[in-house]
Design a protein around this motif. Structure first.
Motif, mmCIF file in Angstrom:
data_model
loop_
_atom_site.group_PDB
_atom_site.id
_atom_site.type_symbol
_atom_site.label_atom_id
_atom_site.label_comp_id
_atom_site.label_asym_id
_atom_site.label_seq_id
_atom_site.Cartn_x
_atom_site.Cartn_y
_atom_site.Cartn_z
ATOM 1 N N SER A 75 0.801 -1.235 0.000
ATOM 2 C CA SER A 75 0.000 0.000 0.000
ATOM 3 C C SER A 75 0.827 1.276 0.000
ATOM 4 O O SER A 75 0.266 2.368 -0.030
ATOM 5 C CB SER A 75 -0.915 0.025 1.232
ATOM 6 O OG SER A 75 -0.169 0.298 2.409
ATOM 7 N N GLY A 114 -0.059 3.022 3.117
ATOM 8 C CA GLY A 114 -1.458 3.443 3.110
ATOM 9 C C GLY A 114 -1.759 4.601 2.190
ATOM 10 O O GLY A 114 -2.850 5.174 2.252
ATOM 11 N N SER A 139 -5.529 1.514 -1.279
ATOM 12 C CA SER A 139 -5.638 1.495 0.186
ATOM 13 C C SER A 139 -6.309 2.745 0.739
ATOM 14 O O SER A 139 -7.088 2.671 1.688
ATOM 15 C CB SER A 139 -4.250 1.343 0.813
ATOM 16 O OG SER A 139 -3.395 2.406 0.424
ATOM 17 N N ASN A 170 -9.558 0.940 1.021
ATOM 18 C CA ASN A 170 -9.152 0.221 2.238
ATOM 19 C C ASN A 170 -8.555 -1.158 1.983
ATOM 20 O O ASN A 170 -8.565 -2.021 2.864
ATOM 21 C CB ASN A 170 -10.348 0.088 3.201
ATOM 22 C CG ASN A 170 -10.800 1.434 3.725
ATOM 23 O OD1 ASN A 170 -10.005 2.252 4.161
ATOM 24 N ND2 ASN A 170 -12.100 1.683 3.654
ATOM 25 N N LEU A 229 -5.353 -2.922 1.728
ATOM 26 C CA LEU A 229 -3.940 -2.729 2.050
ATOM 27 C C LEU A 229 -3.009 -3.711 1.355
ATOM 28 O O LEU A 229 -1.797 -3.461 1.265
ATOM 29 C CB LEU A 229 -3.726 -2.876 3.560
ATOM 30 C CG LEU A 229 -4.259 -1.766 4.464
ATOM 31 C CD1 LEU A 229 -4.155 -2.216 5.923
ATOM 32 C CD2 LEU A 229 -3.492 -0.476 4.253
ATOM 33 N N TRP A 249 -9.442 -0.602 7.054
ATOM 34 C CA TRP A 249 -8.173 -1.323 6.995
ATOM 35 C C TRP A 249 -8.223 -2.560 7.877
ATOM 36 O O TRP A 249 -7.690 -3.617 7.512
ATOM 37 C CB TRP A 249 -7.034 -0.421 7.454
ATOM 38 C CG TRP A 249 -6.642 0.626 6.450
ATOM 39 C CD1 TRP A 249 -7.111 0.752 5.180
ATOM 40 C CD2 TRP A 249 -5.688 1.675 6.636
ATOM 41 N NE1 TRP A 249 -6.519 1.826 4.555
ATOM 42 C CE2 TRP A 249 -5.637 2.408 5.423
ATOM 43 C CE3 TRP A 249 -4.879 2.064 7.701
ATOM 44 C CZ2 TRP A 249 -4.804 3.507 5.265
ATOM 45 C CZ3 TRP A 249 -4.048 3.161 7.550
ATOM 46 C CH2 TRP A 249 -4.008 3.873 6.334
#
Length: 209
Positions: free
Chosen positions: A90, A93, A98, A102, A104, A142
């Motif tokens: 990711s 993030g 991601s 969401n 990852l 996440w």
């Protein structure tokens, strides 16, 4: 006979002096103004930028640690592998997948019942990197993604329910990373070494204790 009045004419060089002086005054004024503006303009130095990035990275790790430990206790997967994969897949993030969806870990969707999004991705095939369109799962958070990621290792895939047993049974992150690559989680031929590098650089192995 009337005398002709003598006229005084300024020489060309004399006329230029006031003009040059005026230009000089204007330039000096501009320099003073620019110097003043610099005092009110803050440009962060490289050290401050790096410190800010480090803080964001630590926040990212700290958010994932509790769930990673929970999954380790429940299923045996090492927290360092979970967090290391999340960082690598990711980009801390920050990737679109991601940040917006969401996801990852770059988990693909193979079911029409999944909430998914089609995005471009790169895969290593026949000795070179190619760009393809693929369906990826969309998650509510996440944390939900982390749990689904671990369940993938626990349940395997339709054609091999034990595909990721090597990852679950590994007692150290190097063995687990190599098991991930052997199972074909990613097409990158350097996938295991990249995960190991991320884990060691960020000392993620401390969360395996």
């Amino acid at each position: 006979m009337a005398k002709r009045r003598k006229m005084n004419y300024a020489s060309p060089s004399t006329n230029k002096i006031p003009v040059i002086f005026s230009i000089a005054v204007i330039l000096i004024g501009l320099l003073v103004v620019m110097s003043s503006l610099k005092k009110f303009t803050h440009t962060p130095d490289q050290g401050a930028i790096e410190e800010n990035v480090q803080m964001k990275n630590e926040e990212f790790i700290n958010r994932l640690v509790p769930v990673a430990k929970e999954l380790h206790q429940a299923h045996g997967i090492l927290p360092s592998i979970i967090i290391g994969q999340a960082i690598l897949e990711s980009d801390w993030g920050s990737s679109e997948l991601s940040a917006k969806y969401n996801n990852l870990f770059g988990i693909k969707s193979f079911s029409p019942n999944d909430d998914s999004i089609k995005l471009k991705t790169k895969e290593f095939k026949d000795g070179k990197w190619i760009e393809i369109n693929a369906n990826f799962k969309v998650y509510a958070s996440w944390e939900d993604c982390m749990r689904d990621h671990t369940l993938l290792f626990v349940n395997g895939v339709d054609w091999d329910p034990y595909l990721y047993q090597g990852v679950l049974l590994a007692s150290d992150y190097k063995t687990a990373a190599n098991a991930l690559q052997a199972a074909g989680y990613a097409t990158d031929p350097d996938y295991a070494s990249k995960i190991i590098s991320v884990i060691e650089k960020n000392e993620l192995y401390q969360y395996d204790k």
